[in-house]
Design a protein around this motif. Structure first.
Motif, short mmCIF file in Angstrom:
data_model
loop_
_atom_site.label_atom_id
_atom_site.label_comp_id
_atom_site.label_asym_id
_atom_site.label_seq_id
_atom_site.Cartn_x
_atom_site.Cartn_y
_atom_site.Cartn_z
N PHE A 54 0.86 -1.18 0.00
CA PHE A 54 0.00 0.00 0.00
C PHE A 54 0.89 1.23 0.00
O PHE A 54 1.60 1.49 0.96
N ARG A 55 0.90 1.96 -1.12
CA ARG A 55 1.73 3.16 -1.24
C ARG A 55 0.86 4.30 -1.77
O ARG A 55 0.83 4.56 -2.98
N PRO A 56 0.12 4.97 -0.89
CA PRO A 56 -0.78 6.03 -1.36
C PRO A 56 -0.05 7.17 -2.06
O PRO A 56 -0.63 7.83 -2.93
N GLU A 79 -13.76 5.21 -7.66
CA GLU A 79 -12.92 4.30 -8.43
C GLU A 79 -12.62 3.01 -7.68
O GLU A 79 -12.71 1.91 -8.24
N LEU A 80 -12.26 3.12 -6.39
CA LEU A 80 -11.95 1.92 -5.63
C LEU A 80 -13.18 1.05 -5.43
O LEU A 80 -13.10 -0.19 -5.48
N TYR A 81 -14.35 1.69 -5.24
CA TYR A 81 -15.57 0.89 -5.12
C TYR A 81 -15.87 0.18 -6.43
O TYR A 81 -16.23 -1.01 -6.44
N GLN A 82 -15.71 0.88 -7.54
CA GLN A 82 -15.96 0.25 -8.83
C GLN A 82 -15.01 -0.91 -9.08
O GLN A 82 -15.39 -1.94 -9.65
N GLN A 83 -13.78 -0.76 -8.59
CA GLN A 83 -12.81 -1.85 -8.73
C GLN A 83 -13.22 -3.04 -7.86
O GLN A 83 -13.02 -4.20 -8.25
N LEU A 84 -13.80 -2.78 -6.71
CA LEU A 84 -14.28 -3.85 -5.82
C LEU A 84 -15.35 -4.72 -6.49
O LEU A 84 -15.40 -5.92 -6.28
N VAL A 85 -16.20 -4.10 -7.26
CA VAL A 85 -17.32 -4.84 -7.86
C VAL A 85 -17.00 -5.32 -9.27
O VAL A 85 -17.83 -5.97 -9.90
N THR A 86 -15.79 -5.00 -9.76
CA THR A 86 -15.38 -5.44 -11.09
C THR A 86 -14.09 -6.24 -10.95
O THR A 86 -12.99 -5.67 -10.91
N TYR A 132 -3.33 0.18 -8.97
CA TYR A 132 -2.87 1.54 -9.19
C TYR A 132 -4.06 2.39 -9.65
O TYR A 132 -4.62 2.15 -10.72
N ALA A 133 -4.45 3.34 -8.83
CA ALA A 133 -5.62 4.16 -9.13
C ALA A 133 -5.24 5.31 -10.07
O ALA A 133 -4.09 5.78 -10.08
N GLU A 134 -6.21 5.74 -10.84
CA GLU A 134 -6.01 6.88 -11.73
C GLU A 134 -6.43 8.19 -11.06
O GLU A 134 -5.87 9.24 -11.32
N SER A 135 -7.43 8.11 -10.19
CA SER A 135 -7.97 9.32 -9.56
C SER A 135 -7.02 9.86 -8.51
O SER A 135 -6.33 9.12 -7.82
N LYS A 136 -7.02 11.18 -8.37
CA LYS A 136 -6.21 11.86 -7.36
C LYS A 136 -7.10 12.47 -6.27
O LYS A 136 -6.73 12.49 -5.10
N GLU A 137 -8.26 12.97 -6.67
CA GLU A 137 -9.17 13.58 -5.71
C GLU A 137 -9.89 12.50 -4.91
O GLU A 137 -10.25 11.44 -5.44
N ASP A 138 -10.10 12.78 -3.61
CA ASP A 138 -10.64 11.76 -2.71
C ASP A 138 -12.01 11.24 -3.13
O ASP A 138 -12.25 10.03 -3.10
N LEU A 139 -12.93 12.12 -3.51
CA LEU A 139 -14.27 11.67 -3.90
C LEU A 139 -14.21 10.78 -5.14
O LEU A 139 -14.91 9.76 -5.22
#
Length: 316
Positions: A35-37, A72-79, A60-67
């Protein structure tokens, strides 16, 4: 004939070395995901196809803004990635209708289908959501709703706010975990009194209740208006219980006085929390294996401490 024997020997030796190499590769310990934020690298938690354990995967996330990162992380959880032998922790029949981020708490509002999951799947889902989304800076707790109503546990009590630390030892087998309610004592804002906090924790059945309580005290309070009583860098070196005496051995960080407050408060935060258990009547504290230590120059750790509720805040 000698040449044939040598060739056979070489073939046998080569085969043996090849098998050994394959065995070593198969036995090599797989590196855990990191985990390397700061590099936008997170860990997304899926479940195995048998729905019995969590599977952590680097992402590796693309988004930078928290919202945007929450979405994005939730969408990754369900995909689930196509090459991963795993399932989403969220039932395909369940829909996230909206979310709300208030201070350090992220509220997820699911439809009523969320409660149709089996108890074991729901615990895994709850753990995966919490451990994934609380990696986002500023999100310390998750609170789940189903059909606009607070999520209830199997006993009919609100699940309430959940932190990643509530799911001890990283759930690897749901059948080897259970939920316990703990009574913990932390300092009030002044550091002069103890404040009671009730906390439900999902933990391994192999973790003793005594160790679980100390680990939760080290995690610090979740209740607002409370302060930690043990320096967060403190390490519990070992713990044992004999004849209803709980023996705790901390490293020297336990003596750090940076938290301030009344000298007795850290001691009885531990003692009063542990003596809620029927297995503990007294507590012996040590630092680096020795009880011959003066805590904050005033309290000898050679004492066998018993429960003392005189420090409990009276207006609770």
């Amino acid at each position: 004939m000698e040449r044939v024997r040598k060739e056979r020997k070489m073939i046998f030796l080569t085969a043996a070395l090849t098998l050994l190499a394959l065995w070593l590769v198969g036995c090599r310990k797989e590196e855990p995901p990191t985990f390397r934020p700061e590099e936008n690298q997170y860990i997304v938690y899926y479940v195995n196809t048998g729905m019995t354990k969590l599977i952590p995967v680097e992402y590796y996330a693309e988004s930078k803004e928290d919202l945007d990162l929450i979405r994005e992380l939730y969408q990754q959880l369900v995909t689930v990635p196509a090459d991963l032998d795993a399932k989403s922790p969220v039932s395909s029949k369940t829909e996230l209708q909206r979310f709300q981020w208030d201070s350090n708490v992220l509220y997820l509002y699911f439809d009523t289908n969320y409660t149709l999951m089996s108890p074991s799947q729901e615990i895994l889902c709850r753990a995966a959501l919490t451990k994934t989304l609380t990696q986002i800076g500023g999100v310390e707790f998750l609170n789940l709703y189903s059909g606009e109503q607070p999520l209830m546990d199997t006993s009919g009590n609100p699940v309430g706010m959940m932190a990643a630390g509530d799911f001890m030892d990283n759930i690897s087998d749901v059948n080897a975990f259970e939920k316990s309610e703990l009574t913990l004592y932390f300092a009030d804002e002044t550091g002069q009194y103890l404040v009671e906090e009730k906390r439900e924790v999902i933990h391994s059945i192999n973790t003793s209740m005594e160790r679980l309580i100390v680990e939760q005290l080290l995690e610090g309070p979740q209740k607002t208006g409370c302060r930690a009583t043990i320096p967060p860098e403190t390490k519990l070196l070992n713990l044992s219980v004999t004849d209803n005496v709980c023996y705790l051995n901390f490293d020297s960080a336990f003596l750090n006085n940076s938290l301030g407050g009344k000298e007795e408060i850290p001691i009885y935060s531990i003692v009063d929390s542990l003596t809620q258990l029927t297995t503990v009547n007294r507590v012996q504290l040590s630092v680096n294996g020795s009880p011959s230590v003066m805590f904050r120059d005033t309290i000898s750790l050679e004492t066998l401490f018993e429960q003392n509720m005189d420090y409990l805040q009276k207006d609770q």
